[in-house]
Design a protein around this motif. Sequence first.
Motif, PDB file in Angstrom:
ATOM      1  N   MET A  16       5.044   7.908  -1.878  1.00  0.00           N
ATOM      2  CA  MET A  16       5.644   6.632  -1.495  1.00  0.00           C
ATOM      3  C   MET A  16       4.543   5.677  -1.050  1.00  0.00           C
ATOM      4  O   MET A  16       3.656   6.055  -0.280  1.00  0.00           O
ATOM      5  CB  MET A  16       6.655   6.844  -0.357  1.00  0.00           C
ATOM      6  CG  MET A  16       7.381   5.574   0.078  1.00  0.00           C
ATOM      7  SD  MET A  16       8.587   5.896   1.396  1.00  0.00           S
ATOM      8  CE  MET A  16       9.775   6.934   0.544  1.00  0.00           C
ATOM      9  N   SER A  17       4.589   4.436  -1.532  1.00  0.00           N
ATOM     10  CA  SER A  17       3.563   3.457  -1.198  1.00  0.00           C
ATOM     11  C   SER A  17       3.703   2.996   0.254  1.00  0.00           C
ATOM     12  O   SER A  17       4.753   3.181   0.884  1.00  0.00           O
ATOM     13  CB  SER A  17       3.663   2.240  -2.122  1.00  0.00           C
ATOM     14  OG  SER A  17       4.855   1.515  -1.864  1.00  0.00           O
ATOM     15  N   ASP A  18       2.630   2.381   0.776  1.00  0.00           N
ATOM     16  CA  ASP A  18       2.674   1.839   2.130  1.00  0.00           C
ATOM     17  C   ASP A  18       3.810   0.826   2.255  1.00  0.00           C
ATOM     18  O   ASP A  18       4.537   0.809   3.269  1.00  0.00           O
ATOM     19  CB  ASP A  18       1.343   1.160   2.479  1.00  0.00           C
ATOM     20  CG  ASP A  18       0.237   2.160   2.774  1.00  0.00           C
ATOM     21  OD1 ASP A  18       0.532   3.363   2.794  1.00  0.00           O
ATOM     22  OD2 ASP A  18      -0.907   1.724   2.989  1.00  0.00           O
ATOM     23  N   TYR A  19       3.946  -0.032   1.242  1.00  0.00           N
ATOM     24  CA  TYR A  19       4.994  -1.057   1.295  1.00  0.00           C
ATOM     25  C   TYR A  19       6.377  -0.427   1.420  1.00  0.00           C
ATOM     26  O   TYR A  19       7.199  -0.863   2.233  1.00  0.00           O
ATOM     27  CB  TYR A  19       4.935  -1.940   0.046  1.00  0.00           C
ATOM     28  CG  TYR A  19       6.165  -2.813  -0.119  1.00  0.00           C
ATOM     29  CD1 TYR A  19       6.351  -3.935   0.686  1.00  0.00           C
ATOM     30  CD2 TYR A  19       7.151  -2.478  -1.038  1.00  0.00           C
ATOM     31  CE1 TYR A  19       7.492  -4.716   0.570  1.00  0.00           C
ATOM     32  CE2 TYR A  19       8.297  -3.260  -1.168  1.00  0.00           C
ATOM     33  CZ  TYR A  19       8.459  -4.376  -0.368  1.00  0.00           C
ATOM     34  OH  TYR A  19       9.591  -5.138  -0.477  1.00  0.00           O
ATOM     35  N   THR A  51       7.155   2.482   2.591  1.00  0.00           N
ATOM     36  CA  THR A  51       7.299   3.117   3.904  1.00  0.00           C
ATOM     37  C   THR A  51       7.556   2.067   4.982  1.00  0.00           C
ATOM     38  O   THR A  51       8.415   2.245   5.848  1.00  0.00           O
ATOM     39  CB  THR A  51       6.031   3.924   4.249  1.00  0.00           C
ATOM     40  OG1 THR A  51       5.776   4.870   3.210  1.00  0.00           O
ATOM     41  CG2 THR A  51       6.219   4.671   5.569  1.00  0.00           C
ATOM     42  N   ILE A  52       6.824   0.963   4.937  1.00  0.00           N
ATOM     43  CA  ILE A  52       7.041  -0.120   5.896  1.00  0.00           C
ATOM     44  C   ILE A  52       8.438  -0.697   5.733  1.00  0.00           C
ATOM     45  O   ILE A  52       9.125  -1.016   6.721  1.00  0.00           O
ATOM     46  CB  ILE A  52       5.976  -1.222   5.723  1.00  0.00           C
ATOM     47  CG1 ILE A  52       4.596  -0.718   6.141  1.00  0.00           C
ATOM     48  CG2 ILE A  52       6.344  -2.463   6.515  1.00  0.00           C
ATOM     49  CD1 ILE A  52       4.435  -0.456   7.623  1.00  0.00           C
ATOM     50  N   LYS A  53       8.896  -0.836   4.485  1.00  0.00           N
ATOM     51  CA  LYS A  53      10.240  -1.337   4.224  1.00  0.00           C
ATOM     52  C   LYS A  53      11.290  -0.429   4.859  1.00  0.00           C
ATOM     53  O   LYS A  53      12.247  -0.902   5.481  1.00  0.00           O
ATOM     54  CB  LYS A  53      10.471  -1.436   2.716  1.00  0.00           C
ATOM     55  CG  LYS A  53      11.827  -2.020   2.295  1.00  0.00           C
ATOM     56  CD  LYS A  53      11.869  -2.222   0.788  1.00  0.00           C
ATOM     57  CE  LYS A  53      13.226  -2.792   0.356  1.00  0.00           C
ATOM     58  NZ  LYS A  53      14.304  -1.793   0.485  1.00  0.00           N
ATOM     59  N   ARG A  54      11.102   0.880   4.743  1.00  0.00           N
ATOM     60  CA  ARG A  54      12.021   1.830   5.387  1.00  0.00           C
ATOM     61  C   ARG A  54      11.973   1.685   6.902  1.00  0.00           C
ATOM     62  O   ARG A  54      13.011   1.771   7.581  1.00  0.00           O
ATOM     63  CB  ARG A  54      11.664   3.266   4.994  1.00  0.00           C
ATOM     64  CG  ARG A  54      11.990   3.646   3.553  1.00  0.00           C
ATOM     65  CD  ARG A  54      11.718   5.121   3.320  1.00  0.00           C
ATOM     66  NE  ARG A  54      12.595   5.948   4.127  1.00  0.00           N
ATOM     67  CZ  ARG A  54      12.192   7.006   4.842  1.00  0.00           C
ATOM     68  NH1 ARG A  54      10.911   7.352   4.868  1.00  0.00           N
ATOM     69  NH2 ARG A  54      13.059   7.713   5.550  1.00  0.00           N
ATOM     70  N   LEU A  72      -0.907   3.946   9.494  1.00  0.00           N
ATOM     71  CA  LEU A  72      -0.190   3.168   8.479  1.00  0.00           C
ATOM     72  C   LEU A  72      -0.032   1.718   8.907  1.00  0.00           C
ATOM     73  O   LEU A  72      -0.332   0.794   8.140  1.00  0.00           O
ATOM     74  CB  LEU A  72       1.190   3.783   8.223  1.00  0.00           C
ATOM     75  CG  LEU A  72       2.161   2.935   7.387  1.00  0.00           C
ATOM     76  CD1 LEU A  72       1.650   2.789   5.962  1.00  0.00           C
ATOM     77  CD2 LEU A  72       3.553   3.568   7.400  1.00  0.00           C
ATOM     78  N   PHE A  73       0.430   1.509  10.142  1.00  0.00           N
ATOM     79  CA  PHE A  73       0.658   0.135  10.610  1.00  0.00           C
ATOM     80  C   PHE A  73      -0.662  -0.612  10.778  1.00  0.00           C
ATOM     81  O   PHE A  73      -0.738  -1.810  10.497  1.00  0.00           O
ATOM     82  CB  PHE A  73       1.455   0.153  11.915  1.00  0.00           C
ATOM     83  CG  PHE A  73       2.928   0.294  11.719  1.00  0.00           C
ATOM     84  CD1 PHE A  73       3.752  -0.820  11.679  1.00  0.00           C
ATOM     85  CD2 PHE A  73       3.514   1.539  11.538  1.00  0.00           C
ATOM     86  CE1 PHE A  73       5.116  -0.709  11.479  1.00  0.00           C
ATOM     87  CE2 PHE A  73       4.871   1.670  11.330  1.00  0.00           C
ATOM     88  CZ  PHE A  73       5.677   0.541  11.303  1.00  0.00           C
ATOM     89  N   ALA A  74      -1.695   0.078  11.233  1.00  0.00           N
ATOM     90  CA  ALA A  74      -3.003  -0.571  11.370  1.00  0.00           C
ATOM     91  C   ALA A  74      -3.536  -0.981  10.002  1.00  0.00           C
ATOM     92  O   ALA A  74      -4.121  -2.051   9.843  1.00  0.00           O
ATOM     93  CB  ALA A  74      -3.980   0.372  12.060  1.00  0.00           C
ATOM     94  N   ARG A  75      -3.312  -0.116   9.005  1.00  0.00           N
ATOM     95  CA  ARG A  75      -3.816  -0.385   7.655  1.00  0.00           C
ATOM     96  C   ARG A  75      -3.007  -1.481   6.968  1.00  0.00           C
ATOM     97  O   ARG A  75      -3.570  -2.365   6.314  1.00  0.00           O
ATOM     98  CB  ARG A  75      -3.748   0.901   6.830  1.00  0.00           C
ATOM     99  CG  ARG A  75      -4.265   0.769   5.405  1.00  0.00           C
ATOM    100  CD  ARG A  75      -4.361   2.131   4.722  1.00  0.00           C
ATOM    101  NE  ARG A  75      -3.070   2.768   4.532  1.00  0.00           N
ATOM    102  CZ  ARG A  75      -2.658   3.876   5.157  1.00  0.00           C
ATOM    103  NH1 ARG A  75      -3.459   4.464   6.032  1.00  0.00           N
ATOM    104  NH2 ARG A  75      -1.477   4.394   4.930  1.00  0.00           N
ATOM    105  N   TRP A  76      -1.697  -1.468   7.125  1.00  0.00           N
ATOM    106  CA  TRP A  76      -0.839  -2.383   6.372  1.00  0.00           C
ATOM    107  C   TRP A  76      -0.652  -3.722   7.075  1.00  0.00           C
ATOM    108  O   TRP A  76      -0.647  -4.770   6.443  1.00  0.00           O
ATOM    109  CB  TRP A  76       0.532  -1.746   6.142  1.00  0.00           C
ATOM    110  CG  TRP A  76       1.387  -2.516   5.184  1.00  0.00           C
ATOM    111  CD1 TRP A  76       1.408  -2.410   3.829  1.00  0.00           C
ATOM    112  CD2 TRP A  76       2.346  -3.526   5.517  1.00  0.00           C
ATOM    113  NE1 TRP A  76       2.321  -3.287   3.285  1.00  0.00           N
ATOM    114  CE2 TRP A  76       2.910  -3.988   4.300  1.00  0.00           C
ATOM    115  CE3 TRP A  76       2.795  -4.080   6.709  1.00  0.00           C
ATOM    116  CZ2 TRP A  76       3.884  -4.978   4.254  1.00  0.00           C
ATOM    117  CZ3 TRP A  76       3.755  -5.080   6.662  1.00  0.00           C
ATOM    118  CH2 TRP A  76       4.298  -5.511   5.444  1.00  0.00           C
TER     119      TRP A  76
END
Length: 275
Positions: free
Chosen positions: A1-4, A6-9, A40-44
């Motif tokens: 699953m892409s970062d996007y 995962t962030i969307k979820r 993840l949040f730091a990267r995205w």
Amino acid sequence: MSDYETIKRAIEFLDSRHTPPGLEELATFLGLSVFQTQRLFARWAGISPKRFTQAIVAEKARLKLLSQENVLQTSLDVGLSGPGRLHDLTVNVYGATPGEIRTLGADLTITWGYAESPLGLALIAATPRGICALSFLDNESDEGPLARLKKEWCSATLYRDDTRAEELSALIFSGFRGEIADPIHVYVQGTNFQIRVWRALLEIPSGEISSYGEIAEKVQSPRASRAVGGAVGANPVAVLIPCHRVLRSNGDLGGYHWGLERKRILLALELKDPV
């Protein structure tokens, strides 16, 4: 699953919760460790999960306050324990108390109108304190800029005056005609982070460019290039807050809310003869 994805979820999960979840609960939902969630949040997004959650809850609260819901009920509706917690949250995110947000624009008259400019038709709006909106559009049937103005200043009294808009257009773009431009004040509202980004944009001299990463460094959020891009795109005052001077790190133009052709024209004019 892409970062996007995962962030969307994560956003969907946060939206579905009445009470803001803790980091461990969010990580469990995403199927990640606490460390992986922080990375993840730091990267995205360039910010911590806690700060991200605060921003989402603050926006929910802001919309409720703008709909004239009282402060106590808003606090409870967004899952906070009371007005004190809501006060701390909105001051931290928006630099304004719940009461100030609720009455935003009250007793304020905004004069707005359509005017021709070197970059085509523009909607220009001004308060006694300064320009609060400058947007470009192809024709008056484009209701987007006016709808945005009404949404952002929902408690203000709006008065249309195209003659005044033409006068302001002449003043704003005088520098592009080789004239000495008088100082022009702007009066904008945004989150603390947006204001910091917009101030950084004002420091980019005419005829020069910067990158999203460089702006992120200036606002002391070096990992927040993506969030900087969002703040740049949210700029309500074209040209005066020069978001057109920001490019991608590889030299690509990136985006521009009012069209890449206008961005190219602005950069060409300034690089040829800095205003």
